[in-house]
Design a protein around this motif. Sequence first.
Motif, PDB file in Angstrom:
ATOM      1  N   GLU A  80      -7.207   1.020   3.384  1.00  0.00           N
ATOM      2  CA  GLU A  80      -7.585   2.439   3.475  1.00  0.00           C
ATOM      3  C   GLU A  80      -6.813   3.126   4.597  1.00  0.00           C
ATOM      4  OE1 GLU A  80     -11.412   4.876   5.189  1.00  0.00           O
ATOM      5  OE2 GLU A  80     -11.826   3.020   4.120  1.00  0.00           O
ATOM      6  N   ILE A  81      -6.714   2.466   5.746  1.00  0.00           N
ATOM      7  CA  ILE A  81      -6.001   3.031   6.894  1.00  0.00           C
ATOM      8  C   ILE A  81      -4.537   3.291   6.532  1.00  0.00           C
ATOM      9  CG2 ILE A  81      -5.124   2.503   9.213  1.00  0.00           C
ATOM     10  CD1 ILE A  81      -7.833   0.990   9.682  1.00  0.00           C
ATOM     11  N   LEU A  82      -3.880   2.295   5.941  1.00  0.00           N
ATOM     12  CA  LEU A  82      -2.464   2.443   5.603  1.00  0.00           C
ATOM     13  C   LEU A  82      -2.243   3.518   4.538  1.00  0.00           C
ATOM     14  CD1 LEU A  82      -1.280  -1.274   5.591  1.00  0.00           C
ATOM     15  CD2 LEU A  82      -0.992   0.428   7.399  1.00  0.00           C
ATOM     16  N   ALA A  83      -3.176   3.665   3.612  1.00  0.00           N
ATOM     17  CA  ALA A  83      -3.037   4.668   2.555  1.00  0.00           C
ATOM     18  C   ALA A  83      -3.224   6.080   3.093  1.00  0.00           C
ATOM     19  CB  ALA A  83      -4.037   4.386   1.435  1.00  0.00           C
ATOM     20  N   LYS A  84      -4.179   6.276   3.973  1.00  0.00           N
ATOM     21  CA  LYS A  84      -4.553   7.621   4.405  1.00  0.00           C
ATOM     22  C   LYS A  84      -3.893   8.088   5.707  1.00  0.00           C
ATOM     23  CE  LYS A  84      -8.899   7.713   1.948  1.00  0.00           C
ATOM     24  NZ  LYS A  84      -8.320   8.441   0.860  1.00  0.00           N
TER      25      LYS A  84
ATOM     26  N   ILE B 265       0.850  -1.180   0.000  1.00  0.00           N
ATOM     27  CA  ILE B 265       0.000   0.000   0.000  1.00  0.00           C
ATOM     28  C   ILE B 265       0.895   1.242   0.000  1.00  0.00           C
ATOM     29  CG2 ILE B 265      -1.801   1.266   1.258  1.00  0.00           C
ATOM     30  CD1 ILE B 265      -2.646  -1.571   0.299  1.00  0.00           C
ATOM     31  N   LYS B 266       0.591   2.183  -0.875  1.00  0.00           N
ATOM     32  CA  LYS B 266       1.345   3.438  -0.911  1.00  0.00           C
ATOM     33  C   LYS B 266       0.676   4.443   0.027  1.00  0.00           C
ATOM     34  CE  LYS B 266       3.509   6.624  -4.094  1.00  0.00           C
ATOM     35  NZ  LYS B 266       3.697   6.921  -5.526  1.00  0.00           N
ATOM     36  N   ASN B 267       1.423   4.905   1.020  1.00  0.00           N
ATOM     37  CA  ASN B 267       0.914   5.907   1.942  1.00  0.00           C
ATOM     38  C   ASN B 267       0.901   7.263   1.234  1.00  0.00           C
ATOM     39  OD1 ASN B 267       1.780   8.131   4.146  1.00  0.00           O
ATOM     40  ND2 ASN B 267       0.376   6.624   5.035  1.00  0.00           N
ATOM     41  N   GLU B 268      -0.244   7.923   1.257  1.00  0.00           N
ATOM     42  CA  GLU B 268      -0.413   9.179   0.525  1.00  0.00           C
ATOM     43  C   GLU B 268       0.479  10.304   1.046  1.00  0.00           C
ATOM     44  OE1 GLU B 268      -4.623   9.963   0.657  1.00  0.00           O
ATOM     45  OE2 GLU B 268      -5.078   8.126  -0.479  1.00  0.00           O
ATOM     46  N   GLN B 269       0.697  10.361   2.354  1.00  0.00           N
ATOM     47  CA  GLN B 269       1.496  11.444   2.924  1.00  0.00           C
ATOM     48  C   GLN B 269       2.988  11.249   2.667  1.00  0.00           C
ATOM     49  OE1 GLN B 269       2.481  11.235   6.933  1.00  0.00           O
ATOM     50  NE2 GLN B 269       2.993  13.386   7.147  1.00  0.00           N
TER      51      GLN B 269
END
Length: 129
Positions: A63-67, A26-30
């Motif tokens: 979703e959690i890991l991405a956002k 998962i790519k983290n957005e931040q």
Amino acid sequence: MRDDKLHILKRELYRWAKQTLRGTNIKNEQTQSIIEISTQGIDEWYSKSKSEAQIRSILKLKEILAKAVKTHESKNIHSDRKNAPSFEYYECSVEVQEKEYNAVVSVKLVVAMENERRIYYHHYLDEKK
């Protein structure tokens, strides 16, 4: 939910997570970092999850890991392994069963050769007041 039904749900979601999430990146957005979901992280979720919301939260792990937003790092004091020197911590809001929670995520930083890998280790939920 009764304990026996909760245990069945937990077992079913554990099987689902191992089949569906294990090995996912998962790519983290931040941070733009890739966070891997490993068997160890899924096992940690399984062993520590007690509430229905915590159990169901595995469905929202991607979703959690991405956002999630990185809040801090800490040295790995639980192990002498030189290839896992630290943990990163992230937080984000998540809705589970129509309630808002703050998901707090631990990600283990693993260094192999010159590459760094971020591996999901565990998450828990804090109910928002």
